[in-house]
Design an enzyme around this catalytic site. Structure first.
Site, PDB file in Angstrom:
ATOM      1  N   ASP A 254     -13.458  -0.202 -35.559  1.00 42.36           N
ATOM      2  CA  ASP A 254     -14.670  -0.841 -36.066  1.00 42.36           C
ATOM      3  C   ASP A 254     -14.360  -1.811 -37.203  1.00 42.36           C
ATOM      4  O   ASP A 254     -13.617  -1.486 -38.132  1.00 42.36           O
ATOM      5  CB  ASP A 254     -15.632   0.252 -36.555  1.00 42.36           C
ATOM      6  CG  ASP A 254     -16.917  -0.310 -37.134  1.00 42.36           C
ATOM      7  OD1 ASP A 254     -17.678  -0.933 -36.382  1.00 42.36           O
ATOM      8  OD2 ASP A 254     -17.141  -0.130 -38.349  1.00 42.36           O
ATOM      9  N   VAL A 256     -12.609  -4.468 -38.235  1.00 45.63           N
ATOM     10  CA  VAL A 256     -11.290  -4.583 -38.869  1.00 45.63           C
ATOM     11  C   VAL A 256     -11.237  -5.740 -39.865  1.00 45.63           C
ATOM     12  O   VAL A 256     -10.344  -5.777 -40.723  1.00 45.63           O
ATOM     13  CB  VAL A 256     -10.169  -4.732 -37.825  1.00 45.63           C
ATOM     14  CG1 VAL A 256     -10.131  -3.523 -36.906  1.00 45.63           C
ATOM     15  CG2 VAL A 256     -10.297  -6.024 -37.027  1.00 45.63           C
ATOM     16  N   GLU A 289     -12.871  -4.716 -33.325  1.00 43.97           N
ATOM     17  CA  GLU A 289     -14.036  -5.546 -33.629  1.00 43.97           C
ATOM     18  C   GLU A 289     -13.636  -6.430 -34.801  1.00 43.97           C
ATOM     19  O   GLU A 289     -13.419  -5.944 -35.908  1.00 43.97           O
ATOM     20  CB  GLU A 289     -15.242  -4.693 -34.011  1.00 43.97           C
ATOM     21  CG  GLU A 289     -16.464  -5.544 -34.353  1.00 43.97           C
ATOM     22  CD  GLU A 289     -17.567  -4.767 -35.050  1.00 43.97           C
ATOM     23  OE1 GLU A 289     -18.735  -5.201 -34.964  1.00 43.97           O
ATOM     24  OE2 GLU A 289     -17.273  -3.735 -35.689  1.00 43.97           O
ATOM     25  N   ASP A 309     -18.198 -11.373 -29.595  1.00 42.67           N
ATOM     26  CA  ASP A 309     -19.629 -11.582 -29.829  1.00 42.67           C
ATOM     27  C   ASP A 309     -20.073 -12.994 -29.450  1.00 42.67           C
ATOM     28  O   ASP A 309     -21.265 -13.213 -29.200  1.00 42.67           O
ATOM     29  CB  ASP A 309     -19.976 -11.323 -31.300  1.00 42.67           C
ATOM     30  CG  ASP A 309     -20.148  -9.848 -31.609  1.00 42.67           C
ATOM     31  OD1 ASP A 309     -20.214  -9.044 -30.656  1.00 42.67           O
ATOM     32  OD2 ASP A 309     -20.215  -9.496 -32.799  1.00 42.67           O
ATOM     33  N   PHE A 311     -19.648 -14.730 -26.745  1.00 41.16           N
ATOM     34  CA  PHE A 311     -20.241 -14.740 -25.406  1.00 41.16           C
ATOM     35  C   PHE A 311     -21.654 -14.174 -25.462  1.00 41.16           C
ATOM     36  O   PHE A 311     -22.596 -14.750 -24.900  1.00 41.16           O
ATOM     37  CB  PHE A 311     -19.363 -13.933 -24.446  1.00 41.16           C
ATOM     38  CG  PHE A 311     -19.909 -13.852 -23.042  1.00 41.16           C
ATOM     39  CD1 PHE A 311     -19.682 -14.882 -22.139  1.00 41.16           C
ATOM     40  CD2 PHE A 311     -20.641 -12.749 -22.617  1.00 41.16           C
ATOM     41  CE1 PHE A 311     -20.179 -14.811 -20.840  1.00 41.16           C
ATOM     42  CE2 PHE A 311     -21.147 -12.667 -21.332  1.00 41.16           C
ATOM     43  CZ  PHE A 311     -20.909 -13.707 -20.436  1.00 41.16           C
ATOM     44  N   HIS A 379     -24.582  -1.759 -28.846  1.00 49.09           N
ATOM     45  CA  HIS A 379     -25.380  -0.958 -29.781  1.00 49.09           C
ATOM     46  C   HIS A 379     -25.788  -1.797 -30.989  1.00 49.09           C
ATOM     47  O   HIS A 379     -26.904  -1.671 -31.499  1.00 49.09           O
ATOM     48  CB  HIS A 379     -24.595   0.281 -30.227  1.00 49.09           C
ATOM     49  CG  HIS A 379     -23.517   0.002 -31.230  1.00 49.09           C
ATOM     50  ND1 HIS A 379     -22.231  -0.340 -30.881  1.00 49.09           N
ATOM     51  CD2 HIS A 379     -23.542  -0.023 -32.592  1.00 49.09           C
ATOM     52  CE1 HIS A 379     -21.521  -0.552 -31.966  1.00 49.09           C
ATOM     53  NE2 HIS A 379     -22.280  -0.369 -33.021  1.00 49.09           N
ATOM     54  N   ILE A 382     -28.587  -4.588 -30.090  1.00 47.94           N
ATOM     55  CA  ILE A 382     -29.907  -3.996 -29.840  1.00 47.94           C
ATOM     56  C   ILE A 382     -30.403  -3.283 -31.100  1.00 47.94           C
ATOM     57  O   ILE A 382     -31.506  -3.528 -31.589  1.00 47.94           O
ATOM     58  CB  ILE A 382     -29.855  -3.005 -28.660  1.00 47.94           C
ATOM     59  CG1 ILE A 382     -29.371  -3.703 -27.386  1.00 47.94           C
ATOM     60  CG2 ILE A 382     -31.234  -2.375 -28.430  1.00 47.94           C
ATOM     61  CD1 ILE A 382     -29.092  -2.751 -26.247  1.00 47.94           C
ATOM     62  N   ASN A 384     -29.567  -3.446 -34.228  1.00 53.83           N
ATOM     63  CA  ASN A 384     -29.765  -4.209 -35.454  1.00 53.83           C
ATOM     64  C   ASN A 384     -30.944  -5.169 -35.328  1.00 53.83           C
ATOM     65  O   ASN A 384     -30.919  -6.290 -35.843  1.00 53.83           O
ATOM     66  CB  ASN A 384     -28.484  -4.973 -35.817  1.00 53.83           C
ATOM     67  CG  ASN A 384     -27.430  -4.046 -36.370  1.00 53.83           C
ATOM     68  OD1 ASN A 384     -27.740  -2.977 -36.887  1.00 53.83           O
ATOM     69  ND2 ASN A 384     -26.176  -4.430 -36.257  1.00 53.83           N
TER      70      ASN A 384
END
Length: 573
Positions: A254, A256, A289, A309, A311, A379, A382, A384
């Site tokens: 998560d 990085v 990420e 992200d 895309f 996740h 949607i 956030n």
């Protein structure tokens, strides 16, 4: 570091346990096991360790300068994060072999254990694995399960990253889920949070203050000090535990981009190499990420892929017209950005773009397209939002279906968020389970967070209310609409397995050719050593696509007539 420098309590044979923790500022450290205290011995590097006889399952705490704490590397808690840890033997008798899968076959299904099924447990999730495999998925990615305070949460506020949350089941329940997935042919990837700890129960701040650099800050508080060898060892030990004790196929790391400062580069090199050095008889995959769109980790050969992200943002703005916050640069010419993503992977590669103060990223087009994990929903994207809106509630179904098909057919690694495969419209909301002042702070923080991200109407669901959690659960009933989406998923993934996966297992044989055939339509042509893939896409306009010599191998809607449509062809070399 010496072999005594480790985090955790582990069996050492004949009923003995090797127990160690890092407390560099402490004067006296002991471990209390079932009420009996045993002194630990210090070394010059700040670790305290000892070998103690005890039965598996015994409760233990560290006593540091007279104060009791759970083990920061606890494998299992007696109950909540504030109480004793439990001596847990990682031995497990797997009933089947698992050779793993190569990365080019990956089709990822992201899920949250608590809301994936009505029961929200490892055991109930295990019952769904054969269904996902039948649809054509080849991997699941589980949102973080390291224990946090309370029973409900996304998992990103964990404080005991070595310990599966008991709300989901026991460590062996988790292993049984993993075996059920792998028996169905699914890789299992776990989301691991190494950039911060949650706000309640992170006693590591007290047991080892030097774990943190109080002069550096992240969105979640004091930064973790990766310049400390013991800190790097903590996270490497954690990762190796998950991969070995639980037979995982990989980890998703998560945020990085929040792991920075002195020691960060050394940490990524050491972490990746430690995983690469494991000899577990199956391939292991590290996904990051990284909001920076940087190629370095993937170029090292130690990290497999990154979430892309770009895309998602291009697809989202093209379908919804939204332009706020981080969508702003993608709302200017979204179909052009889709074309660029299909050609290069990332859209933002260091160029100046409207809506952004500073350029972002570097060129990554030289990387294999399998190093980009694409999605149309996650996740984050949607949850956030003020009301946890899925894309189907924001855009026309034909456009969303076309985007979904493009995701599954194109030569990148697709990731689907749970429920997307069945056309779910239920929200995925932000939820937590805190009390008192912290609960109120989370409510206020949530209200402030969503303000710039497409809040729709007034009234934000209370993140602390159990109903908010319940409302986020997947509806498994198969209505007519759900059946249509499931049929689309099967058809697209059948095409992918038969045609796309064999292509992307080989090297690219030329640069992609992406041509706009109307303002909101394009043709994409990718060439590999094993053959070619051609996609015609209408994404708001009917394109003037080049003629093909036969009917498509896959089609959704009518590419010659419908403003949203897709058709795909594969040619073997």
């Amino acid at each position: 570091m010496t072999s005594e420098n480790f985090w955790r309590a582990r069996p050492d044979g004949n009923g003995q346990w090797a127990i160690s923790t890092w407390a560099p500022d402490a004067k006296v450290v002991a471990v209390e096991i079932d009420g009996s205290a045993h002194p630990l011995q210090p070394n010059v590097e700040g670790f305290w360790s000892g070998t103690i006889a005890a039965p598996a399952g015994a409760a233990y705490t560290f006593v540091i300068d007279g104060q009791k704490f759970p083990d920061p590397a606890s494998h299992q808690q007696e109950s909540d994060v504030h109480g004793p840890s439990r001596l847990t033997d990682p031995a497990y008798q797997w009933s089947s072999e698992w050779p793993g899968r190569p990365w080019h076959e990956a089709v990822i299904y992201e899920l949250h254990i608590g809301t994936f099924t009505p029961e929200g447990t490892f055991a109930s999730a295990a019952e769904k694995m054969s269904h996902l495999a039948e649809l054509g998925f080849t991997a699941i990615e589980i949102m973080p399960i390291g224990q946090w305070s309370g029973a409900r949460g996304w998992g990103y506020d964990g404080v005991l990253p070595y310990a599966p949350h008991p709300a989901y089941g026991t460590p062996d329940d988790l292993r049984q889920l993993i075996e059920a997935a792998q028996s169905a042919g699914l890789m299992v990837i776990l989301d691991l949070v190494m950039n911060h700890f949650g706000p309640d129960g992170a006693y590591i701040h007290q047991t080892a203050p030097k774990f943190f650099d109080e002069k550096a800050h992240t969105p979640w508080g004091a930064a973790i000090d990766f310049d400390q060898p013991a800190v790097r060892r903590y996270w490497i030990d954690c990762a190796l535990m998950w991969l070995t004790d639980y037979r995982l196929d990989g980890l998703r790391l998560d945020a990085v981009h929040q792991i920075k400062g002195p020691g960060a580069d050394r940490f990524f090199a050491d972490f990746g190499q430690a995983v690469a050095d494991l000899d577990l008889g199956r391939p292991l995959h590290l996904i990051v990420e990284d909001e920076g769109n940087e190629p370095g980790l993937r170029e090292s050969g130690l990290y497999t892929a990154t979430w892309n992200d770009d895309f998602h943002h291009a697809i989202h703005t093209a379908l919804t017209g939204e332009s706020q916050d981080y969508y702003a640069p993608f709302a200017v010419e979204p179909v052009g950005d889709i074309a660029r993503a299909l050609e290069r992977g990332h859209v933002e590669e260091g160029q100046f773009r409207p809506g952004r103060d500073e350029p972002r990223g570097q060129s990554c087009a030289h990387l294999p397209f399998t190093s980009f994990v694409n999605s149309t929903q996650t996740h984050d994207q949607i949850g956030n939002r003020a009301h946890g809106d899925r894309l189907l509630t924001l855009a026309d179904a034909e456009g969303v279906k076309t985007a979904y098909a493009l995701l599954l057919l194109s030569p990148f690694i697709p990731m689907v968020f749970m429920g997307e495969e069945r056309g779910a419209t239920s929200p995925f909301l932000f939820f937590a389970d805190y009390e008192g002042e912290l609960a109120e702070a989370v409510r206020k923080g949530r209200a402030a967070e969503f303000a710039g991200i497409a809040a729709l109407g007034d009234g934000v669901p209370d993140p602390i209310a159990e109903q908010t959690f319940t409302d986020s659960k997947i509806d498994w009933s198969e209505t007519g609409s759900a059946r249509e989406w499931l049929d689309l998923t099967r058809a697209a993934l059948t095409f992918r397995n038969a045609y796309v996966a064999p292509l992307i297992a080989t090297e690219r044989a030329g640069d992609p050719i992406i041509r706009r055939t109307a303002e909101k339509a394009l043709t994409a042509h990718w060439t590999y050593e094993a053959g070619e893939l051609v996609i015609h896409l209408n994404f708001g306009d009917v394109g003037d696509h080049p003629p093909m010599d036969r009917d498509p191998d896959f089609s959704l809607f009518d590419i010659t007539r419908d403003t949203f449509a897709i058709a795909a062809w594969s040619h073997s070399a």
